[in-house]
Design an enzyme around this catalytic site. Structure first.
Site, PDB file in Angstrom:
ATOM      1  N   ASP A  58     -19.454   4.385   9.584  1.00 47.23           N
ATOM      2  CA  ASP A  58     -18.192   3.790  10.008  1.00 47.23           C
ATOM      3  C   ASP A  58     -17.582   3.079   8.803  1.00 47.23           C
ATOM      4  O   ASP A  58     -18.273   2.821   7.807  1.00 47.23           O
ATOM      5  CB  ASP A  58     -18.464   2.796  11.145  1.00 47.23           C
ATOM      6  CG  ASP A  58     -17.239   2.004  11.531  1.00 47.23           C
ATOM      7  OD1 ASP A  58     -16.200   2.620  11.826  1.00 47.23           O
ATOM      8  OD2 ASP A  58     -17.317   0.764  11.519  1.00 47.23           O
ATOM      9  N   ASP A  92     -14.450   0.284   8.888  1.00 45.05           N
ATOM     10  CA  ASP A  92     -14.013  -1.097   9.084  1.00 45.05           C
ATOM     11  C   ASP A  92     -15.137  -1.969   9.629  1.00 45.05           C
ATOM     12  O   ASP A  92     -15.679  -1.705  10.704  1.00 45.05           O
ATOM     13  CB  ASP A  92     -12.821  -1.144  10.053  1.00 45.05           C
ATOM     14  CG  ASP A  92     -11.591  -0.468   9.475  1.00 45.05           C
ATOM     15  OD1 ASP A  92     -11.098  -0.944   8.437  1.00 45.05           O
ATOM     16  OD2 ASP A  92     -11.128   0.530  10.054  1.00 45.05           O
TER      17      ASP A  92
END
Length: 220
Positions: free
Chosen positions: A4, A6
């Site tokens: 991922d 953010d």
């Protein structure tokens, strides 16, 4: 490896805080802490719905709000993007080991292109953005898409996430999951290994996550 972006690789959630609060203020309100937590890990459409509902302004056009947020966050990403603790070292170790690697994010392509100036465009074999899939996290499609594009079975992949939405997506897809919460604490979950920071993560841990059978939630 499926990363991922953010809150996992880069400390961008604080930049989203700035943009979301500025938008809320422009609408004459303030985004509540509960709504901000609910937004973490969601796609733009859901984020704008949560913001509008929190401000008791459901009549707002989500597309207009999304365009404002995208423009502001692009400005912020150009000047304030920083690595999360341990993320750069772990990504470097993964790439040095020649492990197929994907970036799997709910952010749109335009924003990700700016983030890649920090992350490194050669750091990933595949990049899957939130505006390039039909269903965003917590749906499994983003992680299934990344595994397919890498040519690696999803059950041979480790996904690293910071949010409940992202963890749900990776678990539903069938990946082994390492959770490293950033802005919002995560509850223990079966089959999900949790660390306080990626500083404590290494290739041996990632390999162990693939080898072990699900034995309930664990923390380290």
């Amino acid at each position: 490896m499926l990363f991922d972006m953010d809150g996992t690789l880069v400390d961008s959630e604080r930049l989203w805080d700035v943009a979301l609060q500025e938008l809320a203020e422009s609408y004459g309100g303030t985004l509540s802490a509960d709504a901000r937590r609910a937004i973490v890990g969601t796609g733009m459409a859901d984020s704008m719905r949560i913001l509008h509902d929190d401000l008791r302004q459901p009549h707002r056009d989500p597309q207009v709000s999304a365009e404002w947020i995208n423009a502001r966050i692009l400005e912020l990403f150009r000047t304030g993007l920083q690595w999360r603790p341990g993320a750069l070292a772990l990504l470097g170790a993964v790439r040095e080991a020649r492990i197929p690697t994907a970036l799997v994010t709910s952010s749109g392509r335009a924003l990700v292109e700016i983030a890649l100036d920090t992350l490194g465009r050669d750091s990933f074999d595949v990049v899957v953005c939130g505006d390039e899939v039909d269903s965003t996290k917590p749906h499994p499609e983003p992680y299934l898409t990344a595994a397919r594009l890498l040519g690696v079975p999803i059950d041979e992949c480790v996904a690293i996430e910071d949010s409940a939405t992202g963890v749900a997506s990776a678990v539903a897809a069938g990946a082994a999951v390492l959770a490293v919460p950033a802005e919002v604490p995560l509850s223990p979950r079966d089959g999900v290994h949790q660390l306080e920071s990626l500083v404590a993560a290494d290739l041996d841990l990632l390999a162990a996550l693939l080898r072990r059978a699900p034995q309930g939630p664990s923390r380290a």
